[in-house]
Design a protein around this motif. Sequence first.
Motif, mmCIF file in Angstrom:
data_model
loop_
_atom_site.group_PDB
_atom_site.id
_atom_site.type_symbol
_atom_site.label_atom_id
_atom_site.label_comp_id
_atom_site.label_asym_id
_atom_site.label_seq_id
_atom_site.Cartn_x
_atom_site.Cartn_y
_atom_site.Cartn_z
ATOM 1 N N ARG A 139 16.153 19.965 71.619
ATOM 2 C CA ARG A 139 15.878 19.922 73.055
ATOM 3 C C ARG A 139 17.135 20.082 73.898
ATOM 4 N NH1 ARG A 139 11.776 17.620 70.902
ATOM 5 N NH2 ARG A 139 9.683 18.471 71.398
ATOM 6 N N ILE A 140 17.306 21.008 74.938
ATOM 7 C CA ILE A 140 18.344 20.958 75.961
ATOM 8 C C ILE A 140 17.633 20.939 77.068
ATOM 9 C CG2 ILE A 140 19.895 22.487 76.904
ATOM 10 C CD1 ILE A 140 20.133 24.053 74.052
ATOM 11 N N VAL A 141 18.073 19.898 78.137
ATOM 12 C CA VAL A 141 17.734 19.822 79.421
ATOM 13 C C VAL A 141 18.604 20.068 80.343
ATOM 14 C CG1 VAL A 141 16.322 18.069 80.682
ATOM 15 C CG2 VAL A 141 16.162 17.933 78.269
ATOM 16 N N ILE A 186 14.707 25.413 69.291
ATOM 17 C CA ILE A 186 15.291 24.603 70.088
ATOM 18 C C ILE A 186 14.589 25.301 71.623
ATOM 19 C CG2 ILE A 186 17.460 23.889 71.234
ATOM 20 C CD1 ILE A 186 18.603 24.347 68.523
ATOM 21 N N ARG A 187 14.184 24.089 72.126
ATOM 22 C CA ARG A 187 13.623 24.557 73.595
ATOM 23 C C ARG A 187 14.836 24.184 74.616
ATOM 24 N NH1 ARG A 187 9.107 22.007 70.921
ATOM 25 N NH2 ARG A 187 7.204 23.494 71.147
ATOM 26 N N VAL A 188 14.596 25.013 75.767
ATOM 27 C CA VAL A 188 15.292 24.839 76.905
ATOM 28 C C VAL A 188 14.353 24.176 77.871
ATOM 29 C CG1 VAL A 188 16.948 25.581 78.747
ATOM 30 C CG2 VAL A 188 17.140 26.387 76.204
ATOM 31 N N LEU A 189 14.569 23.251 78.509
ATOM 32 C CA LEU A 189 13.723 22.714 79.712
ATOM 33 C C LEU A 189 14.575 22.439 81.041
ATOM 34 C CD1 LEU A 189 10.792 22.498 78.568
ATOM 35 C CD2 LEU A 189 12.310 21.556 76.882
ATOM 36 N N ALA A 229 14.959 10.629 87.133
ATOM 37 C CA ALA A 229 15.296 10.419 85.564
ATOM 38 C C ALA A 229 14.173 10.145 84.856
ATOM 39 C CB ALA A 229 16.366 9.149 85.639
ATOM 40 N N ALA A 230 13.145 9.663 85.258
ATOM 41 C CA ALA A 230 12.021 9.746 84.469
ATOM 42 C C ALA A 230 11.331 11.049 83.907
ATOM 43 C CB ALA A 230 10.889 9.172 85.070
ATOM 44 N N ALA A 231 11.593 12.033 85.110
ATOM 45 C CA ALA A 231 11.276 13.383 84.615
ATOM 46 C C ALA A 231 12.351 14.130 83.966
ATOM 47 C CB ALA A 231 11.142 14.282 85.986
ATOM 48 N N VAL A 232 13.576 13.919 83.879
ATOM 49 C CA VAL A 232 14.423 14.235 82.895
ATOM 50 C C VAL A 232 14.328 13.738 81.588
ATOM 51 C CG1 VAL A 232 16.935 14.294 82.356
ATOM 52 C CG2 VAL A 232 16.247 14.827 84.713
ATOM 53 N N ALA A 233 13.868 12.511 81.477
ATOM 54 C CA ALA A 233 13.696 11.797 80.063
ATOM 55 C C ALA A 233 12.387 12.484 79.347
ATOM 56 C CB ALA A 233 13.400 10.341 80.501
ATOM 57 N N ALA A 234 11.523 12.770 80.197
ATOM 58 C CA ALA A 234 10.282 13.378 79.742
ATOM 59 C C ALA A 234 10.462 14.888 79.090
ATOM 60 C CB ALA A 234 9.297 13.465 80.837
ATOM 61 N N ALA A 235 11.366 15.473 79.811
ATOM 62 C CA ALA A 235 11.758 16.795 79.349
ATOM 63 C C ALA A 235 12.430 16.769 77.881
ATOM 64 C CB ALA A 235 12.589 17.413 80.583
ATOM 65 N N ALA A 236 13.086 15.607 77.742
ATOM 66 C CA ALA A 236 13.678 15.278 76.431
ATOM 67 C C ALA A 236 12.779 15.557 75.329
ATOM 68 C CB ALA A 236 14.749 14.320 76.552
#
Length: 263
Positions: A139-141, A186-189, A229-236
Amino acid sequence: MGESEAKAASEAKGAQRTVVITGASRGIGAETARVLAAGGDHVVINYREKRKRAETLATEIIATGGAASIAGADICDEASTQTLIDAVIERHGQLDVLVLNASGGLERGAAPDYAMTINRDAQVRLVWLALPHMPAGSRIVFVTSHQAHFHGRKPVPADYEPIAASKRAGEDALRAMIPELAERDIRVLIVSGDMIDGTIIVRLLERRDPDAVSARRDHAELPTIGEFAAAVAAAASSTAESGTTTYVGGPDYLAGSASRVSA
């Protein structure tokens, strides 16, 4: 995503993931590193100049049972970026998650094209350099702001305009890569937030244009670094469709928009 959810996501995959977070020595990047490390990932804390701060963060994560290392690199410099990727692959063999958190554009004395250089060109180059080492399921965030994500559709503070335009250009460039990335599974979020309380960007903007920040506070309470940061971590670990945007805060921006779907 809390610590237990992050850990469950890592265990579900099996092997420990290697996560590179750019601009991770402080703020959102540092807190994202803490959350992902608590979930079982090995976090590579990228920094440009603040080595001591990055070392302190890595030591903190290791002391609490996590896995972390540091990697100095200026992502605006191609050779430095290549060295970063080479070092990660030499140590870990692959790169499972790339969190594109580093950004800029309000620094005093910066070149006129600096915002576009760091917020678009550096992001795209880093993805291309990392891509050969990212396995299927990676994944790419991309971390951005509502002011950038909705650029051209919503008002932007004058002093923030170069950042908003360049980060929107960076997001557009990454979205253009989605078909090729999809062939590699590979996903981009995208994670977009209102002004995030306590970040360096908001502090710099507050010095230049305090009314712009207070105007945002008038709409709603600004999200915290921890919330974002919690939202970024979830996207990962997200299984959402590539290109999906998660929004944090800024209810006035989201009027008429689905809360987790790219506008």
